[in-house]
Each structure stands twice: as C-alpha cells, then as structure tokens.
Design a protein around this motif. Sequence first.
Motif, PDB file in Angstrom:
ATOM      1  N   ALA B 141     -17.319   6.536   2.767  1.00  0.00           N
ATOM      2  CA  ALA B 141     -17.086   7.980   2.658  1.00  0.00           C
ATOM      3  C   ALA B 141     -17.827   8.579   1.471  1.00  0.00           C
ATOM      4  O   ALA B 141     -17.526   9.675   1.033  1.00  0.00           O
ATOM      5  CB  ALA B 141     -15.588   8.257   2.554  1.00  0.00           C
ATOM      6  N   GLY B 142     -18.808   7.856   0.958  1.00  0.00           N
ATOM      7  CA  GLY B 142     -19.567   8.374  -0.180  1.00  0.00           C
ATOM      8  C   GLY B 142     -19.376   7.501  -1.409  1.00  0.00           C
ATOM      9  O   GLY B 142     -18.396   6.775  -1.528  1.00  0.00           O
ATOM     10  N   LYS B 143     -20.349   7.600  -2.298  1.00  0.00           N
ATOM     11  CA  LYS B 143     -20.351   6.728  -3.486  1.00  0.00           C
ATOM     12  C   LYS B 143     -19.052   6.887  -4.263  1.00  0.00           C
ATOM     13  O   LYS B 143     -18.581   7.991  -4.476  1.00  0.00           O
ATOM     14  CB  LYS B 143     -21.546   7.094  -4.377  1.00  0.00           C
ATOM     15  N   GLY B 144     -18.480   5.758  -4.669  1.00  0.00           N
ATOM     16  CA  GLY B 144     -17.282   5.801  -5.493  1.00  0.00           C
ATOM     17  C   GLY B 144     -15.982   5.923  -4.712  1.00  0.00           C
ATOM     18  O   GLY B 144     -14.910   5.970  -5.296  1.00  0.00           O
ATOM     19  N   THR B 145     -16.059   5.995  -3.387  1.00  0.00           N
ATOM     20  CA  THR B 145     -14.822   6.098  -2.604  1.00  0.00           C
ATOM     21  C   THR B 145     -14.318   4.709  -2.225  1.00  0.00           C
ATOM     22  O   THR B 145     -14.916   3.704  -2.602  1.00  0.00           O
ATOM     23  CB  THR B 145     -15.031   6.942  -1.329  1.00  0.00           C
ATOM     24  N   ALA B 146     -13.231   4.698  -1.455  1.00  0.00           N
ATOM     25  CA  ALA B 146     -12.540   3.455  -1.131  1.00  0.00           C
ATOM     26  C   ALA B 146     -13.471   2.400  -0.527  1.00  0.00           C
ATOM     27  O   ALA B 146     -14.440   2.727   0.159  1.00  0.00           O
ATOM     28  CB  ALA B 146     -11.427   3.758  -0.133  1.00  0.00           C
ATOM     29  N   ARG B 147     -13.155   1.130  -0.795  1.00  0.00           N
ATOM     30  CA  ARG B 147     -13.917   0.017  -0.222  1.00  0.00           C
ATOM     31  C   ARG B 147     -13.004  -0.814   0.667  1.00  0.00           C
ATOM     32  O   ARG B 147     -11.840  -1.062   0.336  1.00  0.00           O
ATOM     33  CB  ARG B 147     -14.477  -0.878  -1.340  1.00  0.00           C
ATOM     34  N   PHE B 148     -13.550  -1.250   1.776  1.00  0.00           N
ATOM     35  CA  PHE B 148     -12.807  -2.111   2.689  1.00  0.00           C
ATOM     36  C   PHE B 148     -13.844  -2.937   3.436  1.00  0.00           C
ATOM     37  O   PHE B 148     -15.049  -2.777   3.207  1.00  0.00           O
ATOM     38  CB  PHE B 148     -11.958  -1.251   3.647  1.00  0.00           C
ATOM     39  N   ILE B 149     -13.383  -3.785   4.345  1.00  0.00           N
ATOM     40  CA  ILE B 149     -14.351  -4.643   5.028  1.00  0.00           C
ATOM     41  C   ILE B 149     -15.251  -3.836   5.971  1.00  0.00           C
ATOM     42  O   ILE B 149     -16.457  -4.065   6.072  1.00  0.00           O
ATOM     43  CB  ILE B 149     -13.631  -5.812   5.744  1.00  0.00           C
ATOM     44  N   ARG B 150     -14.660  -2.870   6.684  1.00  0.00           N
ATOM     45  CA  ARG B 150     -15.383  -1.929   7.527  1.00  0.00           C
ATOM     46  C   ARG B 150     -14.615  -0.605   7.441  1.00  0.00           C
ATOM     47  O   ARG B 150     -13.477  -0.609   6.976  1.00  0.00           O
ATOM     48  CB  ARG B 150     -15.427  -2.434   8.993  1.00  0.00           C
ATOM     49  N   PRO B 151     -15.203   0.492   7.908  1.00  0.00           N
ATOM     50  CA  PRO B 151     -14.492   1.764   7.765  1.00  0.00           C
ATOM     51  C   PRO B 151     -13.110   1.753   8.429  1.00  0.00           C
ATOM     52  O   PRO B 151     -12.958   1.263   9.553  1.00  0.00           O
ATOM     53  CB  PRO B 151     -15.429   2.752   8.473  1.00  0.00           C
ATOM     54  N   ILE B 152     -12.132   2.299   7.706  1.00  0.00           N
ATOM     55  CA  ILE B 152     -10.793   2.471   8.271  1.00  0.00           C
ATOM     56  C   ILE B 152     -10.817   3.772   9.055  1.00  0.00           C
ATOM     57  O   ILE B 152     -11.220   4.807   8.524  1.00  0.00           O
ATOM     58  CB  ILE B 152      -9.732   2.537   7.149  1.00  0.00           C
ATOM     59  N   ARG B 153     -10.407   3.723  10.336  1.00  0.00           N
ATOM     60  CA  ARG B 153     -10.496   4.935  11.170  1.00  0.00           C
ATOM     61  C   ARG B 153      -9.135   5.511  11.533  1.00  0.00           C
ATOM     62  O   ARG B 153      -9.057   6.664  11.945  1.00  0.00           O
ATOM     63  CB  ARG B 153     -11.305   4.643  12.437  1.00  0.00           C
ATOM     64  N   TRP B 154      -8.097   4.714  11.479  1.00  0.00           N
ATOM     65  CA  TRP B 154      -6.755   5.277  11.674  1.00  0.00           C
ATOM     66  C   TRP B 154      -5.741   4.344  11.019  1.00  0.00           C
ATOM     67  O   TRP B 154      -6.067   3.171  10.756  1.00  0.00           O
ATOM     68  CB  TRP B 154      -6.434   5.460  13.167  1.00  0.00           C
ATOM     69  N   ILE B 155      -4.570   4.899  10.739  1.00  0.00           N
ATOM     70  CA  ILE B 155      -3.497   4.077  10.181  1.00  0.00           C
ATOM     71  C   ILE B 155      -2.195   4.469  10.861  1.00  0.00           C
ATOM     72  O   ILE B 155      -1.895   5.657  10.982  1.00  0.00           O
ATOM     73  CB  ILE B 155      -3.360   4.286   8.657  1.00  0.00           C
ATOM     74  N   VAL B 156      -1.471   3.477  11.340  1.00  0.00           N
ATOM     75  CA  VAL B 156      -0.108   3.718  11.804  1.00  0.00           C
ATOM     76  C   VAL B 156       0.811   3.164  10.724  1.00  0.00           C
ATOM     77  O   VAL B 156       0.663   2.003  10.336  1.00  0.00           O
ATOM     78  CB  VAL B 156       0.173   2.997  13.141  1.00  0.00           C
ATOM     79  N   ALA B 157       1.720   4.001  10.208  1.00  0.00           N
ATOM     80  CA  ALA B 157       2.691   3.512   9.231  1.00  0.00           C
ATOM     81  C   ALA B 157       4.027   4.144   9.562  1.00  0.00           C
ATOM     82  O   ALA B 157       4.229   5.345   9.376  1.00  0.00           O
ATOM     83  CB  ALA B 157       2.251   3.862   7.816  1.00  0.00           C
ATOM     84  N   LEU B 158       4.909   3.339  10.106  1.00  0.00           N
ATOM     85  CA  LEU B 158       6.207   3.847  10.554  1.00  0.00           C
ATOM     86  C   LEU B 158       7.325   3.054   9.897  1.00  0.00           C
ATOM     87  O   LEU B 158       7.263   1.819   9.806  1.00  0.00           O
ATOM     88  CB  LEU B 158       6.337   3.704  12.072  1.00  0.00           C
ATOM     89  N   LEU B 159       8.353   3.811   9.459  1.00  0.00           N
ATOM     90  CA  LEU B 159       9.596   3.179   9.041  1.00  0.00           C
ATOM     91  C   LEU B 159      10.636   3.677  10.042  1.00  0.00           C
ATOM     92  O   LEU B 159      10.997   4.863  10.010  1.00  0.00           O
ATOM     93  CB  LEU B 159       9.938   3.597   7.603  1.00  0.00           C
ATOM     94  N   ASP B 160      11.050   2.800  10.924  1.00  0.00           N
ATOM     95  CA  ASP B 160      11.754   3.240  12.143  1.00  0.00           C
ATOM     96  C   ASP B 160      10.895   4.322  12.812  1.00  0.00           C
ATOM     97  O   ASP B 160       9.760   4.069  13.115  1.00  0.00           O
ATOM     98  CB  ASP B 160      13.160   3.705  11.827  1.00  0.00           C
ATOM     99  N   ASP B 161      11.450   5.535  12.966  1.00  0.00           N
ATOM    100  CA  ASP B 161      10.659   6.527  13.683  1.00  0.00           C
ATOM    101  C   ASP B 161       9.936   7.486  12.748  1.00  0.00           C
ATOM    102  O   ASP B 161       9.300   8.438  13.184  1.00  0.00           O
ATOM    103  CB  ASP B 161      11.560   7.338  14.628  1.00  0.00           C
ATOM    104  N   GLN B 162      10.069   7.211  11.478  1.00  0.00           N
ATOM    105  CA  GLN B 162       9.534   8.151  10.489  1.00  0.00           C
ATOM    106  C   GLN B 162       8.146   7.705  10.041  1.00  0.00           C
ATOM    107  O   GLN B 162       7.940   6.535   9.720  1.00  0.00           O
ATOM    108  CB  GLN B 162      10.490   8.138   9.301  1.00  0.00           C
ATOM    109  N   VAL B 163       7.213   8.635  10.007  1.00  0.00           N
ATOM    110  CA  VAL B 163       5.878   8.314   9.510  1.00  0.00           C
ATOM    111  C   VAL B 163       5.936   8.210   7.990  1.00  0.00           C
ATOM    112  O   VAL B 163       6.533   9.053   7.327  1.00  0.00           O
ATOM    113  CB  VAL B 163       4.862   9.397   9.918  1.00  0.00           C
ATOM    114  N   ILE B 164       5.344   7.138   7.463  1.00  0.00           N
ATOM    115  CA  ILE B 164       5.255   7.009   6.002  1.00  0.00           C
ATOM    116  C   ILE B 164       4.006   7.773   5.584  1.00  0.00           C
ATOM    117  O   ILE B 164       2.895   7.383   5.940  1.00  0.00           O
ATOM    118  CB  ILE B 164       5.131   5.525   5.599  1.00  0.00           C
ATOM    119  N   PRO B 165       4.179   8.850   4.850  1.00  0.00           N
ATOM    120  CA  PRO B 165       3.016   9.714   4.611  1.00  0.00           C
ATOM    121  C   PRO B 165       2.139   9.227   3.457  1.00  0.00           C
ATOM    122  O   PRO B 165       2.549   9.275   2.310  1.00  0.00           O
ATOM    123  CB  PRO B 165       3.658  11.066   4.262  1.00  0.00           C
ATOM    124  N   PHE B 166       0.978   8.720   3.778  1.00  0.00           N
ATOM    125  CA  PHE B 166       0.007   8.393   2.734  1.00  0.00           C
ATOM    126  C   PHE B 166      -1.387   8.473   3.321  1.00  0.00           C
ATOM    127  O   PHE B 166      -1.566   8.589   4.537  1.00  0.00           O
ATOM    128  CB  PHE B 166       0.275   7.016   2.106  1.00  0.00           C
TER     129      PHE B 166
END
Lengths: 302, 688
Positions: B141-166
């Motif tokens: 996403a540009g110099k100095g931004t997050a690093r990962f193995i390949r680009p992250i394109r979506w995230i599912v984060a649920l605690l029961d039915d509630q989305v964990i907002p991050f």
Amino acid sequence: MNPVPTFQDIVLTLKKYWGDRGCIIQEPFDVEVGAGTSSPETFLRTLGPKPYRTAYVQPSRRPADGRYGDNPNRLYKHMQLQVILKPTPADVIDLYMGSLEAIGIDLRKHDLKLEEDNWENPSLGAWGVGWQVMLDGLEITQFTYFQQVGGIDLDLVPAEITYGLERLTAFLQGVDSVYDIEWTTGVKYREVRYNDELQYSVYNFELADVPTLWKLFETHEAEAKRLLALYAESKSKRRFPLLPTYDHVLKCSNLFNTLDSRGAISVTERVAVIGRIRRIAVAVAESWMDQQGFTATEEEAA
Amino acid sequence: MNLLLEIGSEEIPDSMLAGALDYLGTAVASAIKDSSLGVVETFTDGTPRRLVVRAEGILERQPDAEERVWGPAKNAPAAAIAGFAKKQGLPPEQLELLSDGKAEKYSCLRRIEGRPAVDVLAEILPKLILKTPFPKTMYWAGKGTARFIRPIRWIVALLDDQVIPFEVAGVWAANESSGHRRLGAKSFAVTYDDYEQKLFQNYVILSAEEREKRIRAVGVNYKQDPGLLKVLVNITEWPTPIVGTFDKEFLSLPKEVLSEVMRYHQKYFSVENEAGDLEPVFVAVTNTDGDPEGLIRHGNERVLRARFNDARFFWDADQKKRLVDRVADLANVTYQAKLGTYLDKTERICELVLILIELFKNPGAVLDEELISEAKVRYAFEQGGEDFAAIRAARLCKADLTTELVKEFTDLQGVIGGLYARVQGEPEEVAMAIYEHYRPVGVDDSIPETRAGQFVALADKLDSVKGCFKAGMIPSGSKDPFAVRRAVQGVVRILVEGGLRLPIQSLLDGNEQLEEFFLDRIRYYFRETCGFEYDEVNAVLAAAWDDLVDVQQRLEAIQAVRPSEDFEPLAASFRRIQNILRQAQFEGTGAEVEESLLEDGAEMELHIEFEKVRNYIRENAGELGYTGVLAIIATLRPKVDQFFDKVLVNVQNPAVRQNRLTLLHNMLEEFSSIADFSEIVTTSQEMK
C-alpha cells in the motif's frame, strides 16, 4: 474475434483491454533488452510517487536461449506483453483474470494457479515478490509486486504483469511448436521469425567476436559513466540527457548476455560484471529520482 | 464467546502456511490469556488464500480488577492529601495510610473495570497479525505501510455475531468472506457457526485433511510422495486430481529425468508398475471442480510433452561430447571463489581417492608425496577392479556440470553423469560410482552402495569440508550456506554404515577446529541416529575416534555389558581412581608394580586379580571381542571395592604410596582403550 485467435488478435485484444483500463499503450522500446522490465517505461516510470499505467509489447532478447530455430519452445527473442499498474489496484488479480477471459480463455473450464515465484534482476538492482501464473500446468504469466528498482525502495508498489505471448498463443491455438503459431490468418510464426532465430543463434554462439564485444561493453560503460559524472556536476539538470545515458546501460546488459551465451564469462567474472552493470543502472535510477524532483536537492530547494 | 479470525490474502506460498498458522494459533491463545479473557484452545486452518484461527469459550469481558494507587506522603500538606482524595473520588478519611516499602503514604484501591472482549481484541489482533513471521515479506500500500507475505484483501473477525472492529493496511475487519477465485462468490456473509459450510458452498474446503482426501481419491496408484502431496494440498482450495498420459516413446529417456520433470517442474505424481518402471501416466492436481471436456488434461499433457521434448533435446545435445572430454572444460566452472574451479576440485578428489584406497589397504600407512605419486603411476596402468573404478569415477564425477541437462535439472547432478557414463561405455562400476557420489543427500537417503561410490563420495565431501574450513567458511548456528554439516554427516554415515575402517581423524590435517566439528557430528550421529546414550558415546569417543567402525563396535559392547550388575559400580570406581590420580598429580612412571611393597590382603588380591584379568584379556582379546573383554573387566569389581574399603592410598610412606598409585594407574590405562569409563554416568551419580 475469431474462435481461435491469431497471435496478433491476442496482442491487439490485450492492448485494447488494458488501454480501456487506463493504460498508456506504448510501443516496444527501441534498444535491445532482455525483458520488458528493462524498458524505461518500467525501469524509470516505477520510480517515484507518480501514478502510472502502461502496457506494451516488448521483444525480449535472451541470447543464451537461442536454439537455431530447432527447439519448439525456446527462442532467442520472444515477445512479452508488459503491463504496469502503479499503484496496484486492490482488484488487480480480477483485472488480470478478466484479460484472460478477453482473449477467449473460459476460466470456468480451466485450471488457474498462482504459484510462488519471486523475481530479481541483480543487474538492475530490482526485485519483487509474486507468482508465476499456471494455466493447465503451463506458465503463462509472471506477476510481480515490485519492491525495489535501481536499489531504491518504491514509493508506490506497482504490479507488473508479463504475459509470454508465444506460449499463450500456442496454448489457445493448441499447437505444440511456437513456429506453428498462426501469426495472422494464413501466416505462421515460422515465416515471420525463423530467420531471426537461426541467424542470431549462429552469431551469438559461433561468430560473435569476444574481444569486440568486450570492447563495445567497455565503450558503453565508459560513456554511461562519463555522462553520470557530468550529471553530478551539471548546473542545468532538468535538460540533462539521462535517458540516453540509460540506453548505454541497456547496451551493456545485452552485450553481457551475448558474451555469456558465447561462454566467455566464467562464474566468478559473472558476479563482477553484473556488479558493474548494476552500479551504472543504480546511478541512473538515483539521478533520475533527483532530476524528476522525487528527492529534494539543493537545486530544487533553491 | 467464540472467535473467528480469517485473514484473506492473495496466494500465500505453500511452504509458508504451516509456520504462519502455528504462530497465529499460539499468539491468539496467549493474547487472550494475557488479557484475562480466559484460557482457550485455538484451532487453525489455512488455504492459499486464507489463514484462519478459531477459539471457543472466550470471556465476554475481562473480570474487574483492583489496583493500589499511591498518593502523598504521610507528612504532606493537608491540601495535597485532600487533592489526592478528590482526584480519586473519595472523602479524605477513606484514604489508607500504608507503607509502600520506603515510606508511609496515603493510598487507596482503585477499581479497574474489565473491558469487553471485543474492544480488547480489536486492539490486539491487528498488531498480532502484522507480527506473523515470514521469511520474506512485502509492502503493497505504499512505502512504509504494513508488511505481510502477500497483500491482505479482506479480514473476517467475529466474536459470536459481533464484528471486531479493526483495520490492517486499509482493510477493515467485517463478516464478509470470499470464495474460490473462479468457482465461488466474491463476497458473502458468514457467522461463526456457518463459516465452514459457507466456504464449502463457495468451493473452498477449509480442512487440509479433507483436501488431502480428495487428492488421494484419484483411483490411480500413483507413487507416494508426501512432500509433493503437502504442496498440492497447500496450493488448492478445491483440489481435483486428473489423470493424464504421455507417449510411450518418452520412456526411452531415463526414469530419473522423467520423474524430475514431473515432480519438480510440473508438480505431477508419477505412476510406476510393480517392477518399479514408469508407466506413461501422471496425476495432476487441479484447483477446480472437474474437467468434463478434458481441456485441462489435454493442456497438461501438452505441457509435459514439451518438457519431455526439451529434456530429449538436451540429452541428445549432451551426447555430442563425452564426459571424459568435458573434464578439461571444468576449468571454466567455478567451484567457489576461494577454492578454485571444478577442475581444481576434481584433481583434489582424485588424489584423496588414491589416499583413501591406500589407507584402506594399509590402515597404518604414512602417506608421503612419494607414495602417492607411486600409487598414481600404478593405477594409471591398472584397468578394472574396485580401485580402478573409484579412480576413474573421481576423474569424471564432476564433468556432468557442463552438460545441458544438468544445467536444466541441477538436482540431477551426479545422476546424469552416471547415466551418461553408462551410455558412453564406461564400466558399470564407474557409472554407478558417479551416479551415487552425492549420496546421502539427506537423512532419509542411503549411502552409496558400491565401494567405489563410497570412496568418491567421501573424497568429494572431505574436500568440500576441508576447503570450507581452510577458507574460513565455517558454519555457525543456523548459518551453513555451503552445507558443511550435511557433508560431515555424510562422511560419518558412509564410514560407519559402509563399514569402512579409515582413519578419519588422521585425514583432518590436524586442524583442531575441524576435529571438534567432526566430533560434534559424530556424537550427534551415534546419539540421535543410532540411539546410544550420551555418556556411552562420550566414554567411547574419549578413548579414541580415529576409526568409526571401531567406535561403533565399542559402543555396542558397552551397551551390551551395561545392564550387568558389576559394570556401573566398576565405572564409578574407575572415576574414583581417576580422581585419586589427578589429585596426586600422578601420571605414571612406566614401571610395573613392586610386589614387595604390596600389603597383603585387599591390595595384593587386587594386584593378583588385575594381573590375571590383564593376561587373560591380552591372550584372548581376539576371541573375546569388546563385549567379552568388558565382561571380564567387570569381574574385577569385588576386588576393587574391597581395595577401596580396606586400603588407604595416601599413606605416609612415599614408596608405598607411589606403588599404590602405580597399581591404580596401570589398571586404568590398561582398560581405557575401549572407553573412558569415568565418562559413564552411574545411577548413584544421577541420584545426587
């Protein structure tokens, strides 16, 4: 488009496809290169913070891969279709898959895999991570997220999509030899390209004069260095001919490849010569950044 | 509460999945525990496009806690005390006066309200995700931004039915997952409970085990290859195997080359008949749900045909120059900048093979240059036989590095050379020795089968190791770019498993660092591969390690005798003897015991028993073997015990003392050639 596309159908369709998606459709660069990456449209344009999209066919010379026109799959000069999307859009792989559909590949009926393949070009000080794209077991595309070019961390990460046009066409036309590809209706690839393959193989493997090639290498290297030194001193950097300087870097690179195919470079020497090319390539990249105002300089600040 | 975390990425390299999932599973569990959200077990799954962690039983919120807050000192002005009380929301009289260890201060307990798990996780998860260890990461996403193995394109984060907002690199966690690239929906909502089922409906089989089952169900008896199977499981979300064929005429190419093309270039399983010959059939694993029109099979068959044609092209081209004529070309192939070319290496291997042959015939031989050059002349005229095969193979073993086929299939170095040697009319022993001289390639690989192959393999590896040490390229920690450890392990295995009695220590040029390195690998081999106890290995190696076959025999003897009741106590006594001698700084005089100075009783009896045992062993060592010898030595135990019970070594009379030390010293020396018994850890020692 025809039910079975010709070589030039595929080229035209891909150009149209990427042109419709904001790419400047460039023509091939006119100095001999080993890959589309070496063209200034990629090497220099990917530097700095300006967004850019381009697509072009680049005839790519790999002297060591020549086989006198005998081998059905290896070519001295093959055609790459190079796409640069800077910065990379989030749906880049969908866009890429769309381009395959556009040339008539029904992806529902085929097997497409993205397999890890990281790319590096040490003589250009460039590397990236990505995949080779496999279609029914055939590598049809190199997909790379550039991280560094000319030894410089990139401000915006471009995606480089490089299609191997001969392979892709052979796949679509169902032929076993690239020479049997239909270039346009009634004309085979062999008729267009066989003489290049034969004659350049003879030259590269048998007749290229090693001392002359070395002399040429040194001449181009010296000219590049002379110009780079002048740039550093120059008072009017904006009009300074860095683009012609880069041509000399590319000449060195192609001469190195030819010397290599001639068996004139030992493994130890190899590293040293790559280092020499890399030094002038990196120096051009740095000067280019400076000239374009991508890094603050005293001249710019004044 | 139940947690579902899915990191949706572009295609993750297959070899990175396991490590990332291990980390994520552990990191999520410990983050939950450290945040007082409960102790939970995490479950992880991965496909090329998703890293998934699930956990159940997470607390809804952290339990409330109390924290002591320290205020002004006892003698502080009243206003300061009142100010502190006000800040804490208490009347001043409710403050407690307590010592914080240094001084008395006003203080109070503050209640810390536990936070909801969803808030805590929203803080923890993004940091945790970006700490996933990968060998090579990228930014997108540009110099100095997050690093990962390949680009992250979506995230599912649920605690029961509630989305964990991050948010990570511009991607907000949500309840929307994504299906198979071509067969599934681009986006669909999931819950903790229907997650796996929703994926399945969108052509993603989350469980690696289930994906493996689908591949195994192909119905063709393909050649088992667990490594390849794992790769295929990790590069597919909906694996479907297909069976293809190739033209029988390609079977005229060597099996090794065909298998290599299928395995490493195309990721296909090969198929063999009962005799172990290749069938013109392969199994490819697609990442789709079928191939009703046979298009995929057809495509794969065509690619394989092209690959095989390439191999045949190289094979034919290589035949234009024989191996023997290629040796000189090795002058253009650098082995290592500091260690010269492969021609230099070839010369060194040839000489080392000669030395090995001579030493094998005559273990005590002192090899000077004259002897070596004499041997060179002798073997120059000799044709046939094991020794000739080794010398000839040494000459040719690296020549295949100049062939097209090896340039294309580097893993087949040696193998190709052997195959070429065979078709070029070299004797079978020579071809075989070249073929197998890189073995053992790994722990699962066996050593070369032929003696000539073993000699060439030894010489090649010894040369590499000695060269690297000489050039200062010594492995340290996990860094071993020249695979020196593997080469040494190979040498050890060939010597022991090949039963080669060669003086390995003498072959190391007296380089102490190299000897230490070898000893380390020898210890490792006998302990980890052969399963000997560490103290047995130490005891035996302390005695001598020049001949590793002998080392193994001595180890086996110790292992056999050890359970007997006398052995360990005797070993303990030997250690005691060693301590006594060390304290007395007695290193032996070379003299025999003076019988006239011996005291009757325990001392005399030990002396007589020792003489008896010693003479018996000296006369019968051959028949007894190490086990027999050790058993006889063990019979000394009662007399030794009795000696230590009744006799004082450090007596006033210097002559008597000297004589006693001599008795003990001679005994220790006599019996220490099998093992240094003082290295044996005895039960009584362990109890301390």
